[in-house]
Design an enzyme around this catalytic site. Sequence first.
Site, mmCIF file in Angstrom:
data_model
loop_
_atom_site.group_PDB
_atom_site.id
_atom_site.type_symbol
_atom_site.label_atom_id
_atom_site.label_comp_id
_atom_site.label_asym_id
_atom_site.label_seq_id
_atom_site.Cartn_x
_atom_site.Cartn_y
_atom_site.Cartn_z
ATOM 1 N N CYS A 79 -58.738 24.176 -3.668
ATOM 2 C CA CYS A 79 -57.279 24.095 -3.574
ATOM 3 C C CYS A 79 -56.795 25.425 -3.008
ATOM 4 C CB CYS A 79 -56.740 23.847 -4.986
ATOM 5 S SG CYS A 79 -54.961 23.801 -5.054
ATOM 6 N N CYS A 101 -42.935 30.576 -2.745
ATOM 7 C CA CYS A 101 -42.431 29.357 -2.090
ATOM 8 C C CYS A 101 -40.918 29.487 -1.963
ATOM 9 C CB CYS A 101 -42.788 28.135 -2.950
ATOM 10 S SG CYS A 101 -42.463 26.549 -2.148
ATOM 11 N N CYS A 115 -38.699 23.758 -6.938
ATOM 12 C CA CYS A 115 -38.919 22.581 -7.780
ATOM 13 C C CYS A 115 -38.887 23.056 -9.243
ATOM 14 C CB CYS A 115 -40.240 21.921 -7.428
ATOM 15 S SG CYS A 115 -40.296 21.453 -5.681
ATOM 16 N N CYS A 120 -52.578 22.394 -11.353
ATOM 17 C CA CYS A 120 -51.477 22.226 -10.408
ATOM 18 C C CYS A 120 -50.207 22.879 -10.916
ATOM 19 C CB CYS A 120 -51.140 20.747 -10.270
ATOM 20 S SG CYS A 120 -52.133 19.910 -9.111
HETATM 21 N N1 SAH Z 1 -45.764 22.687 -2.118
HETATM 22 C C1 SAH Z 1 -46.590 21.557 -1.991
HETATM 23 C C2 SAH Z 1 -48.032 21.785 -2.416
HETATM 24 C C3 SAH Z 1 -48.270 22.640 -3.649
HETATM 25 S S1 SAH Z 1 -47.961 21.965 -5.224
HETATM 26 C C4 SAH Z 1 -46.004 20.399 -2.756
HETATM 27 O O1 SAH Z 1 -45.050 20.601 -3.483
HETATM 28 O O2 SAH Z 1 -46.489 19.294 -2.581
HETATM 29 C C5 SAH Z 1 -49.247 20.762 -5.541
HETATM 30 C C6 SAH Z 1 -48.809 19.671 -6.508
HETATM 31 O O3 SAH Z 1 -48.648 20.154 -7.860
HETATM 32 C C7 SAH Z 1 -47.458 19.080 -6.140
HETATM 33 O O4 SAH Z 1 -47.466 17.696 -6.279
HETATM 34 C C8 SAH Z 1 -46.560 19.708 -7.176
HETATM 35 O O5 SAH Z 1 -45.374 18.999 -7.308
HETATM 36 C C9 SAH Z 1 -47.424 19.676 -8.393
HETATM 37 N N2 SAH Z 1 -46.966 20.549 -9.478
HETATM 38 C C10 SAH Z 1 -46.195 21.646 -9.391
HETATM 39 N N3 SAH Z 1 -46.001 22.187 -10.611
HETATM 40 C C11 SAH Z 1 -46.678 21.423 -11.501
HETATM 41 C C12 SAH Z 1 -46.885 21.501 -12.911
HETATM 42 N N4 SAH Z 1 -46.380 22.486 -13.625
HETATM 43 N N5 SAH Z 1 -47.619 20.531 -13.487
HETATM 44 C C13 SAH Z 1 -48.187 19.551 -12.746
HETATM 45 N N6 SAH Z 1 -48.043 19.444 -11.413
HETATM 46 C C14 SAH Z 1 -47.288 20.370 -10.785
HETATM 47 FE FE1 SF4 Z 2 -42.998 24.940 -3.735
HETATM 48 FE FE2 SF4 Z 2 -42.063 22.770 -5.012
HETATM 49 FE FE3 SF4 Z 2 -44.559 22.755 -4.065
HETATM 50 FE FE4 SF4 Z 2 -43.907 24.303 -6.167
HETATM 51 S S1 SF4 Z 2 -43.929 22.045 -6.092
HETATM 52 S S2 SF4 Z 2 -45.133 24.925 -4.402
HETATM 53 S S3 SF4 Z 2 -41.803 24.923 -5.625
HETATM 54 S S4 SF4 Z 2 -42.667 22.903 -2.872
#
Ligand code: SAH
Ligand code: SF4
Length: 401
Positions: A133, A140, A144, A379
């Site tokens: 990964c 970022c 989110c 993640c």
């Molecule tokens: N920025 C990209 C890729 C990185 S995050 C994106 O948002 O897709 C990879 C995955 O982990 C995404 O689906 C994200 O929403 C999820 N994710 C982020 N924070 C998390 C958390 N605390 N618990 C579980 N999944 C999470």
């Molecule tokens: Fe950025 Fe949202 Fe992906 Fe987290 S889940 S890395 S804040 S885009």
Amino acid sequence: MTAAPLVEIDAQIPAEPAAEKRSLAGLTRARLKEALAAGGVPEKQLNMRVNQLWSWIYVRGITRFEDMTDVSKDLRRQLDAIYTLDRPEIISEQISVDGTRKWLLRLAKRGHEARPPEVETVYIPESDRGTLCISSQVGCTLTCSFCHTGTQRLVRNLEAQEIVGQIMLARDRIGDWPGAKGPDDGRLLPASERKITNVVLMGMGEPLYNFDNVKAAMEVASDGDGLALSKRRITLSTSGVVPEIPRWGEEADTMLAISLHATNDALRDELVPINRKYPIAELMQACRDYPGLSNARRITFEYVMLKGVNDSLAEARALVKLLAGIPAKINLIPFNPWPNTRYECSDWETIERFAEVVNRAGYASPVRTPRGRDILAACGQLRSESLRLSASERRSGAEKA
Ligand code: SAH
Ligand code: SF4
């Protein structure tokens, strides 16, 4: 006080600090060619030398010019004088009880940066695959609300070399290069024996906001004469940067994952704020139009399970309905908590019931088992600045190996 010590100290400081040697590891073919030209390789030999070095760097993973046995000694010395084959610097390596490994990396400081930026890379071994990964940005720009990286401001985009470098250093650390030192004294590791079989752009950052560098890096990663990772085994995960999705499909053609997390705009606006710009209907259309989509090449929809927020059975049914007609896989991700988050992970019974609705609609075993929880490697838990551990904490992590 006399002036003598001052004079001595001054004498040790060179008038001009020596320029730092740049690394050739992780460069694209075009950049490698430029570097060799700048290093004095004659124009006529350039393509041949690029091919030779490409193979040493990406097939063998060597880290010293002196091991390039089919390159003349003079050229090896010449290159060694101005270049290195270094990977990004590892600040810490943590190994989870489940074998997951997380590296905190220090990247080179750019002119305006107060200190060297840091990113994380995670390796997740499973019985039938090994997934790496990787990060695409330091921090970022998106926020989110359930994501730890989202609480860290964007420091900068990673360069293509730094993205490829993550793959190379992971292969160094887990012994994933062919053992041979030279072209004739060993076998190449067959693809079936490789430990890192898959790469996911699911680390820190929004990869589609660093499009060009991520694309160049994935071209290096999938080059058949080099690292040779199939594009079918590379997955880009996006929060939904809709205008870049068709472009990514056409130009880079990897697998795609969408961080969906909600089935209506009001909730998705809150969880994944980029939804205010590109709402669900537009996102779904971009998915339907994704080039090369078929039952053999599905889009993965990620759905983080947040207690009392998005985990009702009505939402499970809405999810299935939303994805109707799109060749899709669903990944239910148990929420991984981090310090001071306002969210909790859904109960297991809730996740199971949610999964059952999804299963009944024809999506197989969709719950993603959290890995590396003890080292905050799951993640959304990557947030370099806040995860700096003391030396003793790092040691106790390593002892678990
Ligand atoms: N920025 C990209 C890729 C990185 S995050 C994106 O948002 O897709 C990879 C995955 O982990 C995404 O689906 C994200 O929403 C999820 N994710 C982020 N924070 C998390 C958390 N605390 N618990 C579980 N999944 C999470
Ligand atoms: Fe950025 Fe949202 Fe992906 Fe987290 S889940 S890395 S804040 S885009």
